[in-house]
Design an enzyme around this catalytic site. Structure first.
Site, PDB file in Angstrom:
ATOM      1  N   VAL A   1       0.863  -1.183   0.000  1.00  0.00           N
ATOM      2  CA  VAL A   1       0.000   0.000   0.000  1.00  0.00           C
ATOM      3  C   VAL A   1       0.896   1.229   0.000  1.00  0.00           C
ATOM      4  CG1 VAL A   1      -1.670   1.359   1.307  1.00  0.00           C
ATOM      5  CG2 VAL A   1      -1.951  -1.105   1.137  1.00  0.00           C
TER       6      VAL A   1
ATOM      7  N   LYS B   1       1.351   7.319   1.428  1.00  0.00           N
ATOM      8  CA  LYS B   1       0.512   8.515   1.555  1.00  0.00           C
ATOM      9  C   LYS B   1      -0.961   8.144   1.488  1.00  0.00           C
ATOM     10  CE  LYS B   1      -0.399  13.174  -0.123  1.00  0.00           C
ATOM     11  NZ  LYS B   1      -0.049  14.242  -1.097  1.00  0.00           N
TER      12      LYS B   1
ATOM     13  N   CYS C   1      12.429   8.510  -1.747  1.00  0.00           N
ATOM     14  CA  CYS C   1      11.116   8.074  -2.213  1.00  0.00           C
ATOM     15  C   CYS C   1      11.135   7.896  -3.726  1.00  0.00           C
ATOM     16  CB  CYS C   1      10.058   9.097  -1.810  1.00  0.00           C
ATOM     17  SG  CYS C   1       8.415   8.765  -2.497  1.00  0.00           S
TER      18      CYS C   1
ATOM     19  N   ASP D   1      14.612   9.159   2.711  1.00  0.00           N
ATOM     20  CA  ASP D   1      14.143   8.160   3.670  1.00  0.00           C
ATOM     21  C   ASP D   1      15.353   7.692   4.472  1.00  0.00           C
ATOM     22  OD1 ASP D   1      11.480   8.164   2.690  1.00  0.00           O
ATOM     23  OD2 ASP D   1      12.032   6.760   1.108  1.00  0.00           O
TER      24      ASP D   1
ATOM     25  N   HIS E   1      10.697   1.648   0.660  1.00  0.00           N
ATOM     26  CA  HIS E   1      11.405   0.915   1.713  1.00  0.00           C
ATOM     27  C   HIS E   1      11.436  -0.590   1.442  1.00  0.00           C
ATOM     28  CE1 HIS E   1      10.933   4.723   3.530  1.00  0.00           C
ATOM     29  NE2 HIS E   1      10.053   4.445   4.481  1.00  0.00           N
TER      30      HIS E   1
ATOM     31  N   ARG F   1       7.301   9.063   8.552  1.00  0.00           N
ATOM     32  CA  ARG F   1       6.883  10.215   7.758  1.00  0.00           C
ATOM     33  C   ARG F   1       5.359  10.205   7.724  1.00  0.00           C
ATOM     34  NH1 ARG F   1       8.925  10.346   1.873  1.00  0.00           N
ATOM     35  NH2 ARG F   1      10.898  10.864   2.884  1.00  0.00           N
ATOM     36  N   GLY F   2       4.761  11.377   7.958  1.00  0.00           N
ATOM     37  CA  GLY F   2       3.312  11.452   7.958  1.00  0.00           C
ATOM     38  C   GLY F   2       2.677  10.574   9.019  1.00  0.00           C
TER      39      GLY F   2
END
Length: 281
Positions: free
Chosen positions: A81, A84, A188, A195, A227, A256-257
């Site tokens: 998935v 973001k 990314c 990252d 990743h 992140r996020g």
């Protein structure tokens, strides 16, 4: 077919505050695996361990609830998935009422399972646990165990993956050891944002040249990949060039996020690592 370029990465996004499972954006694993010589069944086991620190919903009286979510996605799933989209999906819970924490957990499990197993002949499920505030102080911090490669004073000149830097001493007695580096950095795949991660490599077999291994890990510094894909590339490069008897590669990336992603790949079935964050996470 969903591709990273069609995701919400790098684009202005509206934040839905009502539950919407359609926000999840699955991306096939197969394309990137083909780049590293995997055609069909992958030669490894493992999972992607996600931690979501920004999860909130309303109870039936409209009072906000919060939790930390741990999600375990088996590496056998045909999709990942995009992160973001997962953040946007979790945000869609913010103003939606649920009867209980168990209902939220079941909804996340069903939605993520459908996304990552989409199109599979024998779909399975993902693991989801929710940690409520009364248990927050039981969340430990622990650094990856192992001999630190970063102690080595090596010259680094390669900043794209260079598997030719890897070597093993096949003329010497085999060893079993665990090596760690905190110098893993990649970017990314879509946005190029950095990252940052720590990586643990456990293996049995011919001793791997540590200086070359550290230089190899540093060589990911300007590489654009998700990743999960970076860890699988590291696994396959070590597996094919150093030919260990057993191998496990485990990376923990900074969040992140409100999300961190921690992939584990092993040559043999083993119990999953407990999802314990490091100081940088």
């Amino acid at each position: 077919m969903n591709t990273p370029e069609h995701s919400q990465l790098g684009k202005a996004s509206a934040y839905a505050d009502q539950y919407d499972a359609s926000l999840l954006f699955p991306i096939p694993r197969a394309d990137k695996r083909a780049e590293i010589g995997i055609d069909g069944n992958a030669p490894f086991f493992g999972a992607d361990l996600w931690t979501a620190f920004e999860l909130s919903w309303l109870n039936l009286r409209g009072k906000p609830q919060v939790a930390i979510a741990h999600i375990t996605v088996p590496c056998e799933t045909p999709h990942i998935v995009e992160s973001k989209s997962f953040k946007l999906y979790l945000n869609s819970f913010n103003n939606t009422r649920f009867a209980s924490e168990a209902e939220v957990r079941a909804r996340i499990r069903a939605d993520v399972s459908e996304a990552v197993w989409r199109g599979a002949e024998h779909p399975g499920t993902v693991g989801v646990t929710l940690l409520l505030p009364e248990a927050f102080d039981r969340e430990p911090i622990h650094e990856l165990d192992g001999l630190l490669l970063d102690r080595l004073d090596v010259e680094c000149t390669r900043y794209q993956p260079a598997p030719e830097l890897l070597a093993a001493h096949h003329d010497e007695a085999p060893v079993t050891e665990t090596l760690v580096s905190h110098l893993l950095k990649s970017n990314c795949l879509v946005t190029g944002q950095p990252d940052w991660g720590s990586v643990q490599i456990t293996y049995s077999g011919a001793q791997i040249d540590q200086a070359g291994l550290l230089q190899y890990l540093v060589s990911f510094r300007n590489h654009n990949e998700f990743h999960e894909q970076c860890v699988e590339r590291i696994f396959m490069d070590i597996w094919t060039r150093c030919r260990p008897i057993k191998l496990a590669v485990y990376a923990r990336y900074t969040r992140r996020g409100g999300l961190d992603i921690n992939p584990l790949r092993t040559s043999h079935p083993q119990q999953l690592q407990r999802n314990v964050r490091t100081a940088r996470q």
